[in-house]
Design a protein around this motif. Structure first.
Motif, PDB file in Angstrom:
ATOM      1  N   GLY A  22      25.258 -31.526  14.863  1.00 15.22           N
ATOM      2  CA  GLY A  22      24.153 -31.985  15.697  1.00 15.22           C
ATOM      3  C   GLY A  22      23.402 -30.847  16.360  1.00 15.22           C
ATOM      4  O   GLY A  22      22.165 -30.785  16.322  1.00 15.22           O
ATOM      5  N   VAL A  23      24.143 -29.926  16.971  1.00 14.94           N
ATOM      6  CA  VAL A  23      23.497 -28.779  17.616  1.00 14.94           C
ATOM      7  C   VAL A  23      22.810 -27.899  16.568  1.00 14.94           C
ATOM      8  O   VAL A  23      21.719 -27.358  16.803  1.00 14.94           O
ATOM      9  CB  VAL A  23      24.523 -27.976  18.430  1.00 14.94           C
ATOM     10  CG1 VAL A  23      23.886 -26.712  19.011  1.00 14.94           C
ATOM     11  CG2 VAL A  23      25.093 -28.825  19.550  1.00 14.94           C
ATOM     12  N   GLY A  24      23.452 -27.744  15.396  1.00 19.72           N
ATOM     13  CA  GLY A  24      22.832 -26.962  14.329  1.00 19.72           C
ATOM     14  C   GLY A  24      21.515 -27.551  13.873  1.00 19.72           C
ATOM     15  O   GLY A  24      20.566 -26.820  13.554  1.00 19.72           O
ATOM     16  N   PHE A  25      21.429 -28.890  13.837  1.00 20.55           N
ATOM     17  CA  PHE A  25      20.172 -29.537  13.452  1.00 20.55           C
ATOM     18  C   PHE A  25      19.078 -29.248  14.470  1.00 20.55           C
ATOM     19  O   PHE A  25      17.933 -28.957  14.103  1.00 20.55           O
ATOM     20  CB  PHE A  25      20.389 -31.045  13.316  1.00 20.55           C
ATOM     21  CG  PHE A  25      19.150 -31.807  12.943  1.00 20.55           C
ATOM     22  CD1 PHE A  25      18.663 -31.778  11.638  1.00 20.55           C
ATOM     23  CD2 PHE A  25      18.450 -32.537  13.889  1.00 20.55           C
ATOM     24  CE1 PHE A  25      17.511 -32.464  11.295  1.00 20.55           C
ATOM     25  CE2 PHE A  25      17.301 -33.228  13.560  1.00 20.55           C
ATOM     26  CZ  PHE A  25      16.826 -33.192  12.253  1.00 20.55           C
ATOM     27  N   VAL A  26      19.437 -29.311  15.754  1.00 15.28           N
ATOM     28  CA  VAL A  26      18.456 -28.970  16.788  1.00 15.28           C
ATOM     29  C   VAL A  26      18.007 -27.517  16.638  1.00 15.28           C
ATOM     30  O   VAL A  26      16.818 -27.194  16.735  1.00 15.28           O
ATOM     31  CB  VAL A  26      19.049 -29.218  18.189  1.00 15.28           C
ATOM     32  CG1 VAL A  26      18.083 -28.735  19.275  1.00 15.28           C
ATOM     33  CG2 VAL A  26      19.369 -30.693  18.384  1.00 15.28           C
ATOM     34  N   GLY A  27      18.983 -26.626  16.376  1.00 15.54           N
ATOM     35  CA  GLY A  27      18.637 -25.220  16.161  1.00 15.54           C
ATOM     36  C   GLY A  27      17.729 -25.025  14.965  1.00 15.54           C
ATOM     37  O   GLY A  27      16.816 -24.198  14.987  1.00 15.54           O
ATOM     38  N   LEU A  28      17.978 -25.798  13.901  1.00 19.06           N
ATOM     39  CA  LEU A  28      17.121 -25.717  12.721  1.00 19.06           C
ATOM     40  C   LEU A  28      15.693 -26.116  13.054  1.00 19.06           C
ATOM     41  O   LEU A  28      14.731 -25.479  12.612  1.00 19.06           O
ATOM     42  CB  LEU A  28      17.689 -26.620  11.621  1.00 19.06           C
ATOM     43  CG  LEU A  28      16.893 -26.687  10.314  1.00 19.06           C
ATOM     44  CD1 LEU A  28      16.887 -25.327   9.623  1.00 19.06           C
ATOM     45  CD2 LEU A  28      17.467 -27.758   9.394  1.00 19.06           C
ATOM     46  N   MET A  29      15.526 -27.173  13.845  1.00 27.16           N
ATOM     47  CA  MET A  29      14.187 -27.601  14.254  1.00 27.16           C
ATOM     48  C   MET A  29      13.493 -26.529  15.095  1.00 27.16           C
ATOM     49  O   MET A  29      12.273 -26.391  15.064  1.00 27.16           O
ATOM     50  CB  MET A  29      14.272 -28.902  15.048  1.00 27.16           C
ATOM     51  CG  MET A  29      14.774 -30.108  14.261  1.00 27.16           C
ATOM     52  SD  MET A  29      13.701 -30.556  12.852  1.00 27.16           S
ATOM     53  CE  MET A  29      14.576 -29.768  11.492  1.00 27.16           C
ATOM     54  N   LEU A  30      14.303 -25.771  15.836  1.00 22.69           N
ATOM     55  CA  LEU A  30      13.749 -24.696  16.676  1.00 22.69           C
ATOM     56  C   LEU A  30      13.676 -23.369  15.931  1.00 22.69           C
ATOM     57  O   LEU A  30      13.372 -22.342  16.531  1.00 22.69           O
ATOM     58  CB  LEU A  30      14.607 -24.522  17.929  1.00 22.69           C
ATOM     59  CG  LEU A  30      14.648 -25.724  18.885  1.00 22.69           C
ATOM     60  CD1 LEU A  30      15.628 -25.464  20.017  1.00 22.69           C
ATOM     61  CD2 LEU A  30      13.257 -26.012  19.445  1.00 22.69           C
ATOM     62  N   GLN A  32      16.124 -21.541  14.692  1.00 24.37           N
ATOM     63  CA  GLN A  32      17.131 -20.614  15.182  1.00 24.37           C
ATOM     64  C   GLN A  32      18.268 -20.458  14.173  1.00 24.37           C
ATOM     65  O   GLN A  32      18.637 -21.415  13.492  1.00 24.37           O
ATOM     66  CB  GLN A  32      17.696 -21.095  16.509  1.00 24.37           C
ATOM     67  CG  GLN A  32      16.752 -20.928  17.671  1.00 24.37           C
ATOM     68  CD  GLN A  32      16.371 -19.483  17.893  1.00 24.37           C
ATOM     69  OE1 GLN A  32      17.213 -18.590  17.910  1.00 24.37           O
ATOM     70  NE2 GLN A  32      15.081 -19.240  18.052  1.00 24.37           N
ATOM     71  N   PRO A  33      18.842 -19.251  14.054  1.00 22.49           N
ATOM     72  CA  PRO A  33      19.993 -19.045  13.165  1.00 22.49           C
ATOM     73  C   PRO A  33      21.209 -19.822  13.658  1.00 22.49           C
ATOM     74  O   PRO A  33      21.315 -20.191  14.825  1.00 22.49           O
ATOM     75  CB  PRO A  33      20.237 -17.526  13.237  1.00 22.49           C
ATOM     76  CG  PRO A  33      19.002 -16.949  13.831  1.00 22.49           C
ATOM     77  CD  PRO A  33      18.414 -18.002  14.700  1.00 22.49           C
ATOM     78  N   ILE A 133      21.164 -12.651   9.256  1.00 20.70           N
ATOM     79  CA  ILE A 133      19.938 -13.247   9.802  1.00 20.70           C
ATOM     80  C   ILE A 133      18.701 -12.603   9.188  1.00 20.70           C
ATOM     81  O   ILE A 133      17.754 -13.293   8.779  1.00 20.70           O
ATOM     82  CB  ILE A 133      19.922 -13.101  11.330  1.00 20.70           C
ATOM     83  CG1 ILE A 133      21.062 -13.919  11.951  1.00 20.70           C
ATOM     84  CG2 ILE A 133      18.587 -13.547  11.909  1.00 20.70           C
ATOM     85  CD1 ILE A 133      21.212 -13.712  13.437  1.00 20.70           C
ATOM     86  N   ILE A 134      18.695 -11.278   9.102  1.00 14.61           N
ATOM     87  CA  ILE A 134      17.504 -10.574   8.615  1.00 14.61           C
ATOM     88  C   ILE A 134      17.228 -10.906   7.156  1.00 14.61           C
ATOM     89  O   ILE A 134      16.082 -11.180   6.769  1.00 14.61           O
ATOM     90  CB  ILE A 134      17.675  -9.052   8.816  1.00 14.61           C
ATOM     91  CG1 ILE A 134      17.720  -8.732  10.319  1.00 14.61           C
ATOM     92  CG2 ILE A 134      16.547  -8.284   8.144  1.00 14.61           C
ATOM     93  CD1 ILE A 134      18.115  -7.315  10.634  1.00 14.61           C
ATOM     94  N   VAL A 135      18.264 -10.884   6.332  1.00  8.36           N
ATOM     95  CA  VAL A 135      18.072 -11.203   4.918  1.00  8.36           C
ATOM     96  C   VAL A 135      17.557 -12.631   4.758  1.00  8.36           C
ATOM     97  O   VAL A 135      16.665 -12.905   3.948  1.00  8.36           O
ATOM     98  CB  VAL A 135      19.382 -11.004   4.134  1.00  8.36           C
ATOM     99  CG1 VAL A 135      19.276 -11.577   2.729  1.00  8.36           C
ATOM    100  CG2 VAL A 135      19.729  -9.524   4.063  1.00  8.36           C
ATOM    101  N   LYS A 136      18.109 -13.563   5.544  1.00 13.06           N
ATOM    102  CA  LYS A 136      17.666 -14.959   5.467  1.00 13.06           C
ATOM    103  C   LYS A 136      16.199 -15.088   5.845  1.00 13.06           C
ATOM    104  O   LYS A 136      15.405 -15.730   5.134  1.00 13.06           O
ATOM    105  CB  LYS A 136      18.517 -15.812   6.403  1.00 13.06           C
ATOM    106  CG  LYS A 136      18.106 -17.285   6.479  1.00 13.06           C
ATOM    107  CD  LYS A 136      18.369 -18.004   5.170  1.00 13.06           C
ATOM    108  CE  LYS A 136      18.266 -19.520   5.332  1.00 13.06           C
ATOM    109  NZ  LYS A 136      16.952 -19.983   5.793  1.00 13.06           N
TER     110      LYS A 136
END
Length: 574
Positions: A22-30, A32-33, A133-136
């Protein structure tokens, strides 16, 4: 009783995984890694909020396995052949950034009131940037093959080597600090002997066993993955038993397989497992943070975060400018080091475990990690927009005659019928067809390798980027009839991050009177480009399908296709 405990543990892990999703989904919307999301999960699940994460021993076990797998994958990248290919700019920039960050980070930490030992730990932790993170982010922006992307990857490899040296040094210091006097010296010598013995074993393994063993295991991909995990865990356990740490053991396990031809396959298959297990490391880290105590660290964390967000990009920009690179290339490469990495947290956790620093220092670096990772994600995502804002004040970082970058000044001064951006497979096919029809084509690409390949195949090509206003201003637009944009599509739904829209705006701003053709792969992108006044939108798959259908229909109508029918020698429509 045991069954009840195991049941509760299962419930706890299930709750943590659901919370992470759930928190990862919110981070994805924002945008964020996952690192930021996972640390947030630990804080939410910790005693300061929901108090879900209570099985410390089990979570720590999964966290330690995750670190072993992570360092195993780092070791996989430490192939001597790869290290030898590092260019001078990667080496100088990587070492320069590490030395600058360590020196000034130490002074800033002292000024913030930290004791010297904690200050040097914090300063070293601030030097590491997150390769993951950088490669992504660069891959998502299709800039991994751009000049600044390749330079960034180069100095990230240098940072990884520094990580290895730092952890080896920390293990040795930890052994020396475990005893006093003659006992300390004896322990250091003993562990050094064990380390040299294990290194000798790894060298013999690489020389005589690694390739044939991995080749045999590769016949069953699932077994290859199981072997890699077991090998990483085994050497990590041996390293811990001999006194120089699980981290170094896992690193040596990866290094022992780095020269095998299957290392990329192993790394690809273990990437998801690494992310899953590291979830528990960050959960344990977040759960250990006492929010009531962290308030005192907010001020120092902000100061150190600003240092990382501003100081690291500036030193990279200054070094690359001194080496002859343009300010734009240095700026884009510099933004990639505006954060600290998961290794920074692991490094600090090692310092806490051997008693060199207090947990408060780990909390401070964790706060810096949250701030810098979150902020730098947006900085890298909107790097071109940031460059346009700061470009007027960046001239001091650029020398005249930037000989370090590929130039095509002579070609830019000559008239061309068509200027083609993007020298991939599709772009080169267009260039070949136009050249065969008698048009003079100038190819442009931001990948030096693509430019060299095009030139080797007889095309006129220069290095450049459609989103660079300075480069666009020097294009021979007066006599050019068509501009063709054949770069890969970055389908994010954000028009301001699409190089196609940047090109269309720039061309109209410079008063270009010719026509512009732009390639797209999605209908919504094609509609936006048409509204942005593109004269022609090319859709490779759709256009090829229509051409194939016409050829098939004509072929069915012909009595003997390809023999007596002159249409049998027809070519694909332009």
């Amino acid at each position: 009783m045991t069954a009840a405990i195991e049941g509760y543990l299962f419930y706890e892990i299930a709750a943590l995984l659901v919370l992470a999703a759930g928190v990862g989904f919110v981070g994805l919307m924002l945008r964020q890694p996952l690192i930021v999301s996972f640390i947030a999960v630990g804080i939410i699940a910790g005693p300061s909020v929901l108090d879900i994460a209570q099985s410390d021993a089990q979570i720590d076990l999964l966290a330690e396995l995750g670190i072993a797998v992570l360092l195993f994958l780092v070791g996989l990248k430490l192939d001597f052949n790869l290290v030898r290919t590092l260019g001078p700019v990667s080496l100088v920039t990587g070492l320069g950034q590490v030395l600058f960050t360590t020196a000034f980070g130490f002074l800033i930490s002292l000024a913030l009131g930290l004791d010297p030992r904690t200050a040097i730990y914090v300063a070293i932790a601030l030097t590491f940037s997150s390769t993951i993170i950088i490669v992504k982010l660069l891959s998502d922006k299709r800039e991994i093959d751009a000049l600044h992307g390749r330079i960034a990857l180069g100095f990230l490899i240098v940072q990884d080597i520094v990580v290895v040296i730092a952890m080896i040094s920390l293990s040795a210091i930890g052994v020396g600090g475990a005893a006093e006097g003659d006992g300390a010296l004896f322990d250091v010598l003993r562990v050094l002997g064990y380390g040299l013995g294990m290194l000798a074993f790894v060298v013999l393994f690489i020389r005589y066993i690694a390739n044939p063993l991995v080749e045999r295991l590769s016949r069953a991909p699932e077994l290859l993955v199981s072997f890699a995990i077991g090998w990483a865990a085994l050497l990590a356990a041996v390293g811990h038993y001999l006194g120089f740490g699980k981290e170094l053991g896992g690193l040596l396990a990866g290094f022992s397989l780095a020269s095998t031809p299957f290392r990329e396959a192993i790394a690809a298959r273990l990437a998801s497992l690494r992310d899953f297990l590291l979830l528990f490391f960050f959960i344990a880290l977040g759960a250990s943070l006492d929010l009531s105590v962290l308030g005192a660290s907010v001020g120092p964390a902000i100061v150190l975060s600003l240092f990382v967000l501003i100081g690291n990009p500036l030193i990279v920009l200054a070094i690359m400018g001194a080496m002859g690179y343009r300010k734009r290339t240095g700026f884009l490469a510099g933004l990639t080091v505006a954060q600290i990495s998961e290794f920074s947290l692991i490094f600090m956790a090692m310092g806490v475990s051997i008693g060199h620093v207090m947990p408060d220092a780990l909390g401070l670096v964790t706060l810096v990690g949250l701030v810098t990772i979150a902020a730098s994600t947006y900085m890298i995502t909107f790097s071109h927009e940031l460059y346009r804002v700061f470009e007027p004040v960046l001239g001091v970082f650029e020398r005249r005659g930037t000989e370090a970058e590929p130039e095509g000044g002579a070609k830019l001064a000559e008239p061309h019928d068509v200027i083609l951006f993007g020298l991939g497979t599709y772009g080169l096919q267009i260039a070949a067809a136009l050249r065969n029809s008698g048009s003079r084509v100038l190819g442009v690409d931001f990948s030096p390798e693509a430019v060299r390949y095009a030139r080797a195949n007889g095309f006129e090509a220069v290095f450049g980027d459609a989103t660079d206003p300075e480069f666009v201003a020097h294009l021979p637009l007066k006599d050019t009839r068509w501009l063709v944009m054949a770069v890969p599509e970055h389908h994010t739904g954000l028009t301001h991050t699409d190089p196609r829209h940047a090109l269309l705006r720039a061309m109209r701003d410079f008063g270009y009177q010719g026509k512009i053709a732009v390639a797209a792969h999605h209908e919504d992108t094609a509609d936006r480009l048409t509204k942005a006044n593109a004269d022609l939108v090319l859709m490779p798959y759709r256009d090829a399908a229509f051409a194939a259908a016409r050829m098939i229909a004509q072929d069915e109508a012909a009595p003997h296709p390809g023999t007596g029918d002159p249409e049998g020698q027809r070519e694909l429509p332009a």
